[in-house]
Design a protein around this motif. Structure first.
Motif, PDB file in Angstrom:
ATOM      1  N   LEU A  39       0.704  -0.765   0.139  1.00  0.00           N
ATOM      2  CA  LEU A  39       0.215   0.526   0.255  1.00  0.00           C
ATOM      3  C   LEU A  39       0.558   0.903  -0.115  1.00  0.00           C
ATOM      4  O   LEU A  39       0.688   2.108  -0.774  1.00  0.00           O
ATOM      5  N   ASP A  40       2.076   1.241   1.223  1.00  0.00           N
ATOM      6  CA  ASP A  40       2.764   2.482   1.072  1.00  0.00           C
ATOM      7  C   ASP A  40       4.010   2.720  -0.660  1.00  0.00           C
ATOM      8  O   ASP A  40       3.828   3.924  -0.638  1.00  0.00           O
ATOM      9  N   ALA A  41       4.078   1.642  -0.903  1.00  0.00           N
ATOM     10  CA  ALA A  41       4.948   1.225  -2.488  1.00  0.00           C
ATOM     11  C   ALA A  41       4.075   2.212  -3.816  1.00  0.00           C
ATOM     12  O   ALA A  41       4.429   2.602  -4.414  1.00  0.00           O
ATOM     13  N   ILE A  42       2.488   1.939  -3.225  1.00  0.00           N
ATOM     14  CA  ILE A  42       1.643   2.332  -4.096  1.00  0.00           C
ATOM     15  C   ILE A  42       1.672   4.436  -3.900  1.00  0.00           C
ATOM     16  O   ILE A  42       1.655   5.118  -5.418  1.00  0.00           O
ATOM     17  N   GLU A  43       1.269   4.143  -3.343  1.00  0.00           N
ATOM     18  CA  GLU A  43       1.930   5.961  -3.359  1.00  0.00           C
ATOM     19  C   GLU A  43       3.030   6.389  -3.289  1.00  0.00           C
ATOM     20  O   GLU A  43       3.035   7.535  -4.295  1.00  0.00           O
ATOM     21  N   LYS A  44       4.035   5.855  -3.282  1.00  0.00           N
ATOM     22  CA  LYS A  44       5.900   6.165  -3.511  1.00  0.00           C
ATOM     23  C   LYS A  44       5.631   6.062  -5.095  1.00  0.00           C
ATOM     24  O   LYS A  44       6.504   6.751  -5.458  1.00  0.00           O
ATOM     25  N   VAL A  45       5.102   5.244  -5.599  1.00  0.00           N
ATOM     26  CA  VAL A  45       5.203   5.241  -7.053  1.00  0.00           C
ATOM     27  C   VAL A  45       5.093   6.950  -7.945  1.00  0.00           C
ATOM     28  O   VAL A  45       5.509   7.591  -8.179  1.00  0.00           O
ATOM     29  N   LYS A  46       3.703   6.975  -7.075  1.00  0.00           N
ATOM     30  CA  LYS A  46       3.120   8.529  -7.392  1.00  0.00           C
ATOM     31  C   LYS A  46       3.787   9.224  -7.495  1.00  0.00           C
ATOM     32  O   LYS A  46       4.081  10.070  -8.575  1.00  0.00           O
ATOM     33  N   LYS A  47       4.359   9.460  -6.199  1.00  0.00           N
ATOM     34  CA  LYS A  47       5.158  10.864  -5.372  1.00  0.00           C
ATOM     35  C   LYS A  47       6.321  10.713  -5.918  1.00  0.00           C
ATOM     36  O   LYS A  47       7.026  12.073  -7.481  1.00  0.00           O
ATOM     37  N   LEU A  48       6.902   9.476  -6.318  1.00  0.00           N
ATOM     38  CA  LEU A  48       8.350   9.172  -6.664  1.00  0.00           C
ATOM     39  C   LEU A  48       9.099   9.319  -8.184  1.00  0.00           C
ATOM     40  O   LEU A  48       9.920   9.154  -8.756  1.00  0.00           O
ATOM     41  N   ARG A  49       8.062   8.900  -9.082  1.00  0.00           N
ATOM     42  CA  ARG A  49       8.180   8.029 -10.552  1.00  0.00           C
ATOM     43  C   ARG A  49       8.980   7.008 -10.204  1.00  0.00           C
ATOM     44  O   ARG A  49       9.812   7.991 -11.087  1.00  0.00           O
ATOM     45  N   PRO A  50       9.324   6.082 -10.226  1.00  0.00           N
ATOM     46  CA  PRO A  50      10.557   5.772 -10.719  1.00  0.00           C
ATOM     47  C   PRO A  50      10.980   4.743 -11.543  1.00  0.00           C
ATOM     48  O   PRO A  50       9.958   4.751 -12.024  1.00  0.00           O
ATOM     49  N   ASN A  51      12.443   4.477 -11.863  1.00  0.00           N
ATOM     50  CA  ASN A  51      12.222   3.766 -13.333  1.00  0.00           C
ATOM     51  C   ASN A  51      12.084   2.421 -12.833  1.00  0.00           C
ATOM     52  O   ASN A  51      11.741   2.035 -13.862  1.00  0.00           O
ATOM     53  N   VAL A  52      12.906   2.030 -12.260  1.00  0.00           N
ATOM     54  CA  VAL A  52      12.474   0.553 -11.617  1.00  0.00           C
ATOM     55  C   VAL A  52      11.974   0.410  -9.999  1.00  0.00           C
ATOM     56  O   VAL A  52      12.376   1.139  -9.202  1.00  0.00           O
ATOM     57  N   ILE A  53      11.068  -0.488  -9.772  1.00  0.00           N
ATOM     58  CA  ILE A  53      10.878  -0.653  -8.718  1.00  0.00           C
ATOM     59  C   ILE A  53      11.553  -2.334  -7.811  1.00  0.00           C
ATOM     60  O   ILE A  53      11.270  -3.248  -8.920  1.00  0.00           O
ATOM     61  N   THR A  54      11.865  -2.323  -7.010  1.00  0.00           N
ATOM     62  CA  THR A  54      12.584  -4.276  -6.704  1.00  0.00           C
ATOM     63  C   THR A  54      11.191  -4.377  -5.155  1.00  0.00           C
ATOM     64  O   THR A  54      11.052  -3.405  -5.279  1.00  0.00           O
ATOM     65  N   LEU A  55      10.161  -5.594  -5.447  1.00  0.00           N
ATOM     66  CA  LEU A  55       9.429  -5.454  -4.911  1.00  0.00           C
ATOM     67  C   LEU A  55       9.268  -6.879  -4.166  1.00  0.00           C
ATOM     68  O   LEU A  55       9.690  -8.011  -5.582  1.00  0.00           O
ATOM     69  N   ASP A  56       9.148  -6.444  -2.855  1.00  0.00           N
ATOM     70  CA  ASP A  56       9.646  -8.249  -1.781  1.00  0.00           C
ATOM     71  C   ASP A  56       7.659  -8.745  -2.531  1.00  0.00           C
ATOM     72  O   ASP A  56       6.694  -7.798  -2.593  1.00  0.00           O
ATOM     73  N   ILE A  57       7.202  -9.811  -2.467  1.00  0.00           N
ATOM     74  CA  ILE A  57       6.028 -10.432  -2.609  1.00  0.00           C
ATOM     75  C   ILE A  57       5.667 -11.109  -0.532  1.00  0.00           C
ATOM     76  O   ILE A  57       4.627 -10.307  -1.117  1.00  0.00           O
ATOM     77  N   GLU A  58       5.819 -11.350   0.114  1.00  0.00           N
ATOM     78  CA  GLU A  58       5.055 -11.595   0.756  1.00  0.00           C
ATOM     79  C   GLU A  58       5.197 -10.240   2.188  1.00  0.00           C
ATOM     80  O   GLU A  58       6.609 -10.008   2.793  1.00  0.00           O
ATOM     81  N   MET A  59       4.166  -9.469   2.447  1.00  0.00           N
ATOM     82  CA  MET A  59       4.448  -8.043   3.192  1.00  0.00           C
ATOM     83  C   MET A  59       3.088  -7.904   3.476  1.00  0.00           C
ATOM     84  O   MET A  59       2.302  -8.811   3.166  1.00  0.00           O
ATOM     85  N   PRO A  60       2.919  -7.153   4.799  1.00  0.00           N
ATOM     86  CA  PRO A  60       1.687  -7.426   5.359  1.00  0.00           C
ATOM     87  C   PRO A  60       1.317  -5.517   4.693  1.00  0.00           C
ATOM     88  O   PRO A  60       1.750  -5.776   4.241  1.00  0.00           O
ATOM     89  N   ILE A  61      -0.346  -5.643   5.452  1.00  0.00           N
ATOM     90  CA  ILE A  61      -0.971  -5.128   4.462  1.00  0.00           C
ATOM     91  C   ILE A  61      -1.352  -5.258   3.486  1.00  0.00           C
ATOM     92  O   ILE A  61      -2.735  -5.074   2.700  1.00  0.00           O
ATOM     93  N   MET A  62      -0.497  -5.359   2.453  1.00  0.00           N
ATOM     94  CA  MET A  62      -0.695  -5.251   1.053  1.00  0.00           C
ATOM     95  C   MET A  62       0.345  -6.213   0.106  1.00  0.00           C
ATOM     96  O   MET A  62       1.408  -4.987   0.567  1.00  0.00           O
TER      97      MET A  62
END
Length: 360
Positions: A39-62
């Motif tokens: 959930l936090d990642a979704i908001e950070k993507v909107k604000k920071l507009r990164p070129n690439v994301i590294t994303l873990d699969i197993e996380m709480p909340i979302m």
């Protein structure tokens, strides 16, 4: 040169710090932010507009799968999954690739990997490769791509369609496919285009580490009319079946009487790849009683180009390369086209049709 902006997403503060340190050890990469859940990642993507994301699969909340779907729908960004090698981890990774993740890196020892340095070079290279990906072709679902991606003119690759005078519809046929970055979704699209009674076997090298190709084969098998499986040592290949090279094994073949038998080995990687498309193609070139259809699809690098040269030296071969228009990464097809031995360049959705016209 502008640095590659990366967002690191992992629920472990330790892993976020470790991944950040690894990535920023390369002067061309800058970690612009971190997130502890999807959930936090979704908001950070909107604000920071990164070129690439590294994303873990197993996380709480979302979790990572839910976050991936949301990001690819609203703010498509090249995503590298960080995955465990458990059966569930492998299945979730293949699912993530289906939803638009461009690639993945395995955590060497589970969700908290103190030894992540073991995959340092791999992680850095995949982030760099991801930053060059054709983001428009990562949108999901692929069925709506025609509404989302404006048709681009084909790049300046002119391929002469070679005459079919030597192509005999009566001879045995063998389809061989080399593919890498962006491969799982492309393979799903390609294999779904074949009829159940396909009059040829298919051999596939998909660049992927050990522990993941079986999950890939199982998923593709549920989505295809033909049978799809991970190749096994010594098995006789059959028409209407696609065999995927196991991760970390080269796939070769040998003719025994009228049968073609799978041979797997762990000889050293060729140009960094095991399995290697070049090695598979070179092995298939030794089969005198088969006409071959060689297909090179999306992927970084040039694996398959040298093998195509070997194939074309012996016997009758038709070569098809995926177009830049549909590739996630136009590296391997571009290298194949540069050999001047490719017969056709096709968008992904037309490759199965292009193959079928060469079959009985």
């Amino acid at each position: 040169m502008e640095r590659i902006k990366v967002l690191v997403v992992d629920d472990s503060a330790f892993m976020r710090k470790l991944i950040t340190d690894i990535l920023e050890s390369d002067q061309n990469i800058e970690v612009v932010g971190t997130s502890r859940n999807g959930l936090d990642a979704i908001e950070k993507v909107k604000k920071l507009r990164p070129n690439v994301i590294t994303l873990d699969i197993e996380m709480p909340i979302m979790d990572g799968i839910q976050a991936l779907q949301n990001i690819m729908n609203d703010n498509p960004t090249p995503i590298i999954m960080l995955s465990s090698t458990t059966k569930l981890g492998a299945e979730n990774t293949i699912l993530a690739m289906h939803y638009g993740a461009i690639d993945f890196v395995t955590k060497p020892s589970g969700s908290i990997s103190l030894d992540l340095e073991k995959v340092k070079d791999d992680l850095i290279q995949k982030v760099k490769s991801a930053s060059k990906a054709n983001i428009q072709n990562l949108r999901y679902p692929s069925e709506t791509k025609q509404l989302l991606v404006p048709e681009r003119p084909q790049a300046s690759f002119k391929v002469e369609i070679r005459r079919m005078s030597k192509w005999s519809q009566g001879r045995n046929k063998l389809i061989c496919i080399g593919i890498s970055t962006g491969g799982p979704r492309a393979l799903q699209k390609l294999l779904a285009g074949f009829p159940e009674n396909l009059e040829a076997p298919i051999l596939i090298v998909q660049h992927m580490p050990a522990g993941f190709t079986k999950s890939l084969a199982n998923r593709l098998n549920t989505l295809s009319k033909i049978h799809v499986k991970e190749a096994e040592e010594g098995e006789v290949i059959q028409k209407g079946t696609a065999y995927i090279a196991p991760g970390d094994f080269h796939l070769q073949v040998k003719q025994l009487g009228t049968n073609i038998v799978v041979q797997l080995n762990q000889a050293p990687p060729l140009n960094g790849h095991r399995p290697s498309v070049d090695i598979m193609f070179q092995s298939i070139s030794q089969l005198p009683n088969y006409d071959k259809i060689a297909v090179i699809m999306t992927g970084m690098g040039s694996d398959g180009a040298q093998g195509l040269i070997e194939l074309k030296k012996k016997g009758t071969v038709k070569a098809i390369a995926e177009s830049e228009n549909s590739c996630i990464v136009f590296g391997m097809p571009k290298a194949a086209i540069a050999t001047n031995l490719v017969d056709e360049v096709e968008d992904l959705e037309k490759i199965s049709q292009a193959i079928m016209k060469y079959l009985p």
